[in-house]
Structures are given as structure tokens and as C-alpha cells.
Design a protein around this motif. Structure first.
Motif, PDB file in Angstrom:
ATOM      1  N   ASN A 169       1.730  16.953 -12.342  1.00  0.00           N
ATOM      2  CA  ASN A 169       2.884  17.767 -12.738  1.00  0.00           C
ATOM      3  C   ASN A 169       4.203  16.998 -12.681  1.00  0.00           C
ATOM      4  N   SER A 170       4.137  15.681 -12.490  1.00  0.00           N
ATOM      5  CA  SER A 170       5.353  14.872 -12.428  1.00  0.00           C
ATOM      6  C   SER A 170       5.584  14.167 -13.758  1.00  0.00           C
ATOM      7  N   GLU A 171       6.850  14.154 -14.213  1.00  0.00           N
ATOM      8  CA  GLU A 171       7.182  13.530 -15.488  1.00  0.00           C
ATOM      9  C   GLU A 171       8.089  12.320 -15.269  1.00  0.00           C
ATOM     10  N   PHE A 172       7.996  11.344 -16.207  1.00  0.00           N
ATOM     11  CA  PHE A 172       8.706  10.078 -16.051  1.00  0.00           C
ATOM     12  C   PHE A 172       9.376   9.674 -17.357  1.00  0.00           C
ATOM     13  N   ASP A 173      10.368   8.796 -17.229  1.00  0.00           N
ATOM     14  CA  ASP A 173      11.061   8.252 -18.386  1.00  0.00           C
ATOM     15  C   ASP A 173      10.105   7.333 -19.148  1.00  0.00           C
ATOM     16  N   THR A 174       9.951   7.527 -20.445  1.00  0.00           N
ATOM     17  CA  THR A 174       9.020   6.719 -21.237  1.00  0.00           C
ATOM     18  C   THR A 174       9.705   5.607 -22.023  1.00  0.00           C
ATOM     19  N   GLU A 175      11.003   5.446 -21.851  1.00  0.00           N
ATOM     20  CA  GLU A 175      11.707   4.339 -22.497  1.00  0.00           C
ATOM     21  C   GLU A 175      11.383   3.052 -21.733  1.00  0.00           C
ATOM     22  N   MET A 176      10.802   2.082 -22.442  1.00  0.00           N
ATOM     23  CA  MET A 176      10.432   0.840 -21.768  1.00  0.00           C
ATOM     24  C   MET A 176      11.672   0.115 -21.264  1.00  0.00           C
ATOM     25  N   PRO A 177      11.724  -0.248 -19.986  1.00  0.00           N
ATOM     26  CA  PRO A 177      12.878  -0.983 -19.461  1.00  0.00           C
ATOM     27  C   PRO A 177      13.074  -2.305 -20.205  1.00  0.00           C
ATOM     28  N   ASP A 178      14.310  -2.705 -20.364  1.00  0.00           N
ATOM     29  CA  ASP A 178      14.626  -3.935 -21.090  1.00  0.00           C
ATOM     30  C   ASP A 178      13.920  -5.146 -20.496  1.00  0.00           C
ATOM     31  N   PHE A 179      13.759  -5.175 -19.173  1.00  0.00           N
ATOM     32  CA  PHE A 179      13.154  -6.341 -18.537  1.00  0.00           C
ATOM     33  C   PHE A 179      11.661  -6.494 -18.828  1.00  0.00           C
ATOM     34  N   LEU A 230       0.861  -1.179   0.000  1.00  0.00           N
ATOM     35  CA  LEU A 230       0.000   0.000   0.000  1.00  0.00           C
ATOM     36  C   LEU A 230       0.901   1.235   0.000  1.00  0.00           C
ATOM     37  N   TYR A 231       0.772   2.047  -1.047  1.00  0.00           N
ATOM     38  CA  TYR A 231       1.690   3.172  -1.236  1.00  0.00           C
ATOM     39  C   TYR A 231       0.897   4.465  -1.463  1.00  0.00           C
ATOM     40  N   PRO A 232       1.286   5.532  -0.758  1.00  0.00           N
ATOM     41  CA  PRO A 232       0.631   6.821  -0.996  1.00  0.00           C
ATOM     42  C   PRO A 232       1.011   7.362  -2.369  1.00  0.00           C
ATOM     43  N   LEU A 233       0.236   8.304  -2.855  1.00  0.00           N
ATOM     44  CA  LEU A 233       0.474   8.893  -4.171  1.00  0.00           C
ATOM     45  C   LEU A 233       1.873   9.474  -4.281  1.00  0.00           C
ATOM     46  N   SER A 234       2.399  10.023  -3.193  1.00  0.00           N
ATOM     47  CA  SER A 234       3.726  10.639  -3.226  1.00  0.00           C
ATOM     48  C   SER A 234       4.802   9.647  -3.646  1.00  0.00           C
ATOM     49  N   GLU A 235       4.633   8.361  -3.287  1.00  0.00           N
ATOM     50  CA  GLU A 235       5.609   7.337  -3.685  1.00  0.00           C
ATOM     51  C   GLU A 235       5.602   7.135  -5.191  1.00  0.00           C
ATOM     52  N   LEU A 236       4.414   7.102  -5.769  1.00  0.00           N
ATOM     53  CA  LEU A 236       4.297   6.954  -7.213  1.00  0.00           C
ATOM     54  C   LEU A 236       4.919   8.143  -7.935  1.00  0.00           C
ATOM     55  N   LEU A 237       4.682   9.342  -7.444  1.00  0.00           N
ATOM     56  CA  LEU A 237       5.149  10.548  -8.119  1.00  0.00           C
ATOM     57  C   LEU A 237       6.667  10.711  -8.048  1.00  0.00           C
ATOM     58  N   GLN A 238       7.326   9.942  -7.191  1.00  0.00           N
ATOM     59  CA  GLN A 238       8.789   9.987  -7.097  1.00  0.00           C
ATOM     60  C   GLN A 238       9.459   8.912  -7.952  1.00  0.00           C
ATOM     61  N   ALA A 239       8.668   8.174  -8.714  1.00  0.00           N
ATOM     62  CA  ALA A 239       9.197   7.074  -9.525  1.00  0.00           C
ATOM     63  C   ALA A 239      10.057   7.580 -10.680  1.00  0.00           C
ATOM     64  N   GLU A 240      10.906   6.691 -11.188  1.00  0.00           N
ATOM     65  CA  GLU A 240      11.704   6.991 -12.374  1.00  0.00           C
ATOM     66  C   GLU A 240      10.898   6.729 -13.646  1.00  0.00           C
ATOM     67  N   SER A 241      10.151   5.631 -13.647  1.00  0.00           N
ATOM     68  CA  SER A 241       9.269   5.336 -14.773  1.00  0.00           C
ATOM     69  C   SER A 241       8.014   4.653 -14.233  1.00  0.00           C
ATOM     70  N   VAL A 242       6.918   4.822 -14.983  1.00  0.00           N
ATOM     71  CA  VAL A 242       5.611   4.298 -14.587  1.00  0.00           C
ATOM     72  C   VAL A 242       4.975   3.652 -15.808  1.00  0.00           C
ATOM     73  N   TRP A 243       4.312   2.508 -15.605  1.00  0.00           N
ATOM     74  CA  TRP A 243       3.589   1.902 -16.713  1.00  0.00           C
ATOM     75  C   TRP A 243       2.307   1.248 -16.216  1.00  0.00           C
ATOM     76  N   VAL A 244       1.371   1.099 -17.146  1.00  0.00           N
ATOM     77  CA  VAL A 244       0.116   0.402 -16.863  1.00  0.00           C
ATOM     78  C   VAL A 244       0.007  -0.762 -17.837  1.00  0.00           C
ATOM     79  N   SER A 245      -0.689  -1.816 -17.410  1.00  0.00           N
ATOM     80  CA  SER A 245      -0.773  -2.993 -18.268  1.00  0.00           C
ATOM     81  C   SER A 245      -2.112  -3.689 -18.109  1.00  0.00           C
ATOM     82  N   ASN A 246      -2.595  -4.215 -19.226  1.00  0.00           N
ATOM     83  CA  ASN A 246      -3.741  -5.127 -19.241  1.00  0.00           C
ATOM     84  C   ASN A 246      -3.541  -6.091 -20.406  1.00  0.00           C
TER      85      ASN A 246
END
Length: 269
Positions: free
Chosen positions: A254-264, A226-242
Motif C-alpha cells: 500500500n506504499s507509493e513511490f516517485d517513479t521519476e528516475m533520479p538524474d544520477f 540489513l534493513y527491515p521492510l519498514s525502511e523500504l516502505l518509507q523510501a522516496e523512490s525505489v528501483w530494481v536493476s539487472n
């Protein structure tokens, strides 16, 4: 109706699937959302991760008290094969309880709807995501299942649409990150992959299950909690999946993230 818009229904006591454009009303699906659904991908003569979908569906049917023995996986696959023309199919199987009555269920029978359409793959990048201010998710014994009671997701995506965003992030009632409007959410920070636990009220997504299994198998550290929103906003990259794939998120509020998909992640879905 094209080959990419095929709808079949099967009544509880029937041995045949029938092409129907309308359903009898009233029914418990319309009245109470008393049902479940699975959205799958058919490609290369198979339903992708079908075993995982069946696990979740049968778990839900058991919880709702529906007769699990009446589900025939082979029939679903045969109908997919009959219209498959080389392009991936989006396969939605919906079931809702027979009978009407009031809130109290009066039957273990159910009607099935098989809806086959062309698959639209997830975009590689979603530029703008917002955090829903109108919808909060809650944990209960069935919040991890895909039920036909989906008004939370309807209202969240309506909010996204109104704000001209590409994605909407949902929080739980304690303001922890739960998921996105139609996908599970992950983020990377200092080499660790994070994702909300089911206690946030998020769906136990099939792609979530696959990604967690594959990443752990590759030796990647995955933290579920369980993570507060502040933890997500400090991420290096974020993705969603279905089931339609993985989308990298460029910005949340107002937070920006790296959009290069990680190799893994490459090639997993």
C-alpha cells in the motif's frame, strides 16, 4: 531456430561447440542443480561488463571445485559476433558438473550451454510490487552466486504471477529486505541510496556492482546493510536493476513511490 534462439553446448573434453536441442539425461544439472550461470548483454561488438561476469563465474567455479582453466571467454565472444545483427543479445552461459553419482561430486569437469536470444529490455516502471509471503532467502557461502538451484526465485515469481503483480520483493529469514524476483533492489531516502548487503542472501548482481561503483564515484552516499521492510516502505523512490536495465517501482503493497528516475541513474545501464 532463429538467429535469436541459438543454443550451443560444449562437453568438457571437446574442442568444439555443437548445436543441440537436447542434453543427455541424467546429469547433475537436472539431478542436483550442481552448476552456475551468468546472464549477459551483447551489444556494439562487446559483452557488457564481461570482466565482472567472469569474476563472479570463476569465483563460483573455484568454490564448486570446477576446472576454471577450461573457460574460454574468446570463444563466447566469437559466437556472439557470429549471429549479432545489430540488436542487443541476451547471452546466458550455464555450466553444470559432469558425471552423476549421488550428492558427493565425482568430477571437476563440466558441460557448458550457451543460449543466445533477443534481449528484452527492462520496463521503465513496474506499477505493482508485492512482498513474498512464501519465500525467504538465507545467507550462506554461495547465496551471492547465480546457481542453477533457483527454486526460491521460481516460487517467488509464481506467487507474483498469481497475484497479477509486476514485481515481487523477497525478504531474508529475519524479515530484512533482500532483493526482488530477478533483480537487486535500491531505494532513495533523504539523499542516501540504500541497498541490502550480501548477508541478506541476495545475489551479488553485476548491475548492483556497477551502480554502487558509479554512484560512489559521483560522490553519492550509498549505504549497504540489513534493513527491515519498514525502511523500504518509507523510501522516496525505489528501483530494481539487472542486466536488462533499471525499473522504477510505483507501489509496494500500500506504499507509493516517485517513479521519476533520479538524474544520477540516467545512462548508467
Amino acid at each position: 531456430m532463429s538467429v535469436f534462439e541459438t543454443i550451443l553446448t560444449k562437453a568438457y573434453k571437446s574442442t568444439e561447440w555443437n548445436k543441440e536441442k537436447t542434453l543427455t539425461s541424467p546429469n547433475r544439472g537436472v539431478y542436483f542443480g550442481d552448476g552456475l550461470f551468468e546472464t549477459m548483454v551483447y551489444q556494439n561488438d562487446e559483452l557488457r561488463f564481461f570482466g565482472f561476469h567472469l569474476d563472479r563465474l570463476l569465483e563460483g567455479m573455484k568454490l564448486l571445485g570446477l576446472n576454471e582453466s577450461k573457460i574460454s571467454p574468446s570463444e563466447i565472444i566469437e559466437h556472439c559476433k557470429s549471429i549479432y545483427q545489430g540488436e542487443p543479445l541476451r547471452v546466458r552461459l550455464t555450466i553444470f558438473r559432469d558425471g552423476v553419482g549421488k550428492y558427493t561430486p565425482i568430477s571437476e569437469g563440466f558441460t557448458q550451454i550457451l543460449h543466445l536470444t533477443k534481449l528484452d529490455k527492462a520496463p521503465k516502471i513496474k506499477s505493482k510490487a508485492i512482498v513474498s509471503k512464501k519465500v525467504r532467502l538465507s545467507f550462506n557461502s554461495f547465496s551471492h552466486l547465480k546457481t542453477t538451484s533457483s527454486l526460491d526465485y521460481v516460487m517467488a515469481n509464481k506467487e507474483r504471477q498469481e497475484q497479477k503483480a509486476d514485481e515481487v520483493i523477497l525478504l531474508d529469514s529475519f524479515k530484512n529486505v533482500a532483493e526482488s524476483g530477478a533483480s537487486n533492489i535500491f531505494w532513495l531516502k533523504k539523499g542516501i541510496v540504500y541497498t541490502p548487503s550480501l548477508e541478506s542472501g541476495c545475489i551479488a548482481g553485476i548491475s548492483r556492482r556497477v551502480l554502487m561503483k558509479e554512484l560512489i564515484g559521483k560522490g553519492k552516499e550509498v549505504s549497504e546493510g540489513l534493513y527491515p521492510l519498514s525502511e523500504l516502505l518509507q523510501a522516496e523512490s525505489v528501483w530494481v536493476s539487472n542486466v536488462s536495465g533499471i525499473s522504477m517501482i510505483e507501489s509496494i503493497e500500500n506504499s507509493e513511490f516517485d517513479t521519476e528516475m533520479p538524474d544520477f541513474l540516467k545512462g548508467l545501464l
